[in-house]
Motif scaffolding. Structure first.
Motif, PDB file in Angstrom:
ATOM      1  N   TYR A  21       0.849  -1.190   0.000  1.00 40.45           N
ATOM      2  CA  TYR A  21       0.000   0.000   0.000  1.00 40.45           C
ATOM      3  C   TYR A  21       0.883   1.236   0.000  1.00 40.45           C
ATOM      4  O   TYR A  21       0.763   2.116   0.833  1.00 40.45           O
ATOM      5  N   ARG A  22       1.775   1.275  -0.958  1.00 36.84           N
ATOM      6  CA  ARG A  22       2.703   2.381  -1.096  1.00 36.84           C
ATOM      7  C   ARG A  22       2.382   3.149  -2.379  1.00 36.84           C
ATOM      8  O   ARG A  22       1.912   2.578  -3.352  1.00 36.84           O
ATOM      9  N   ILE A  23       2.644   4.448  -2.316  1.00 39.12           N
ATOM     10  CA  ILE A  23       2.529   5.272  -3.512  1.00 39.12           C
ATOM     11  C   ILE A  23       3.854   5.977  -3.759  1.00 39.12           C
ATOM     12  O   ILE A  23       4.576   6.308  -2.826  1.00 39.12           O
ATOM     13  N   LEU A  49      -3.534   2.825   6.805  1.00 43.49           N
ATOM     14  CA  LEU A  49      -4.915   3.195   6.475  1.00 43.49           C
ATOM     15  C   LEU A  49      -5.699   2.040   5.855  1.00 43.49           C
ATOM     16  O   LEU A  49      -6.922   1.983   5.973  1.00 43.49           O
ATOM     17  N   ALA A  50      -5.001   1.140   5.197  1.00 43.53           N
ATOM     18  CA  ALA A  50      -5.638   0.069   4.422  1.00 43.53           C
ATOM     19  C   ALA A  50      -6.565  -0.786   5.278  1.00 43.53           C
ATOM     20  O   ALA A  50      -6.211  -1.203   6.376  1.00 43.53           O
ATOM     21  N   GLY A  51      -7.761  -1.016   4.761  1.00 39.60           N
ATOM     22  CA  GLY A  51      -8.717  -1.906   5.417  1.00 39.60           C
ATOM     23  C   GLY A  51      -9.654  -1.226   6.391  1.00 39.60           C
ATOM     24  O   GLY A  51     -10.620  -1.828   6.841  1.00 39.60           O
ATOM     25  N   ASP A  52      -9.410   0.040   6.725  1.00 40.48           N
ATOM     26  CA  ASP A  52     -10.265   0.764   7.672  1.00 40.48           C
ATOM     27  C   ASP A  52     -11.234   1.679   6.943  1.00 40.48           C
ATOM     28  O   ASP A  52     -10.835   2.447   6.068  1.00 40.48           O
ATOM     29  N   GLY A  53     -12.513   1.613   7.301  1.00 39.09           N
ATOM     30  CA  GLY A  53     -13.519   2.505   6.737  1.00 39.09           C
ATOM     31  C   GLY A  53     -13.534   2.480   5.219  1.00 39.09           C
ATOM     32  O   GLY A  53     -13.538   1.420   4.606  1.00 39.09           O
ATOM     33  N   VAL A  54     -13.488   3.685   4.623  1.00 36.89           N
ATOM     34  CA  VAL A  54     -13.525   3.761   3.163  1.00 36.89           C
ATOM     35  C   VAL A  54     -12.291   3.134   2.524  1.00 36.89           C
ATOM     36  O   VAL A  54     -12.316   2.753   1.358  1.00 36.89           O
ATOM     37  N   PHE A  55     -11.218   2.998   3.294  1.00 40.92           N
ATOM     38  CA  PHE A  55      -9.985   2.427   2.766  1.00 40.92           C
ATOM     39  C   PHE A  55     -10.064   0.907   2.593  1.00 40.92           C
ATOM     40  O   PHE A  55      -9.129   0.286   2.111  1.00 40.92           O
ATOM     41  N   GLN A  56     -11.189   0.302   2.947  1.00 38.07           N
ATOM     42  CA  GLN A  56     -11.401  -1.114   2.654  1.00 38.07           C
ATOM     43  C   GLN A  56     -11.387  -1.359   1.149  1.00 38.07           C
ATOM     44  O   GLN A  56     -11.034  -2.437   0.692  1.00 38.07           O
ATOM     45  N   ALA A  57     -11.744  -0.333   0.403  1.00 39.35           N
ATOM     46  CA  ALA A  57     -11.754  -0.454  -1.057  1.00 39.35           C
ATOM     47  C   ALA A  57     -10.364  -0.781  -1.601  1.00 39.35           C
ATOM     48  O   ALA A  57     -10.232  -1.383  -2.669  1.00 39.35           O
ATOM     49  N   TRP A  58      -9.317  -0.395  -0.879  1.00 35.16           N
ATOM     50  CA  TRP A  58      -7.953  -0.670  -1.318  1.00 35.16           C
ATOM     51  C   TRP A  58      -7.628  -2.164  -1.313  1.00 35.16           C
ATOM     52  O   TRP A  58      -6.658  -2.578  -1.939  1.00 35.16           O
ATOM     53  N   CYS A  59      -8.416  -2.961  -0.591  1.00 34.18           N
ATOM     54  CA  CYS A  59      -8.171  -4.404  -0.564  1.00 34.18           C
ATOM     55  C   CYS A  59      -8.286  -4.993  -1.970  1.00 34.18           C
ATOM     56  O   CYS A  59      -7.682  -6.018  -2.262  1.00 34.18           O
ATOM     57  N   GLU A  60      -9.029  -4.337  -2.813  1.00 33.90           N
ATOM     58  CA  GLU A  60      -9.091  -4.708  -4.233  1.00 33.90           C
ATOM     59  C   GLU A  60      -7.913  -4.016  -4.923  1.00 33.90           C
ATOM     60  O   GLU A  60      -7.918  -2.806  -5.122  1.00 33.90           O
ATOM     61  N   ARG A  61      -6.888  -4.775  -5.235  1.00 28.27           N
ATOM     62  CA  ARG A  61      -5.637  -4.207  -5.750  1.00 28.27           C
ATOM     63  C   ARG A  61      -5.846  -3.358  -7.009  1.00 28.27           C
ATOM     64  O   ARG A  61      -5.180  -2.350  -7.190  1.00 28.27           O
ATOM     65  N   ILE A  76     -12.458   8.828  -1.687  1.00 23.14           N
ATOM     66  CA  ILE A  76     -11.140   8.572  -1.116  1.00 23.14           C
ATOM     67  C   ILE A  76     -10.135   9.540  -1.717  1.00 23.14           C
ATOM     68  O   ILE A  76      -9.727   9.395  -2.865  1.00 23.14           O
ATOM     69  N   GLU A  77      -9.775  10.539  -0.909  1.00 24.88           N
ATOM     70  CA  GLU A  77      -8.785  11.540  -1.296  1.00 24.88           C
ATOM     71  C   GLU A  77      -7.865  11.790  -0.116  1.00 24.88           C
ATOM     72  O   GLU A  77      -8.302  11.739   1.029  1.00 24.88           O
TER      73      GLU A  77
END
Length: 94
Positions: A13-15, A32-44, A64-65
């Motif tokens: 989960y690096r940029i 942040l990954a996996g919490d709240g709206v950041f759950q969407a990041w689980c989809e790579r 997500i901004e």
């Protein structure tokens, strides 16, 4: 204030981010990954859609901004007072 010119998704989960003042590097967002709206990041595939939004934020969607100022401080290790020199003046007048 430095503006984001470019951003790319990296492994984990690096940029990778580049600012207009020449500051370049990677930021780890795994906390942040996996919490709240950041759950969407689980989809790579979703995480890979990172981009610079029209108004200068680092974004994945309208929901997500991330603030470019906080990303700049994270990358450089600078404090808010170093990034915003007039901050002391504002605080003293509050």
């Amino acid at each position: 204030m430095a503006r984001v010119l470019e951003v790319k998704a990296c492994d984990g989960y690096r940029i990778w981010i580049r600012f207009d003042d020449g500051c370049v590097g990677e930021i780890d967002l795994s906390d942040l990954a996996g919490d709240g709206v950041f759950q969407a990041w689980c989809e790579r595939q979703f995480f890979r859609q990172v981009h610079v939004a029209r108004h200068g934020t680092v974004a994945w969607s309208d929901e997500i901004e991330l603030c470019p100022d906080s990303l700049y401080m994270e990358l450089t290790g600078k404090s808010p007072r170093q990034v915003f020199p007039g901050l002391d003046r504002l605080v003293s007048h509050a």
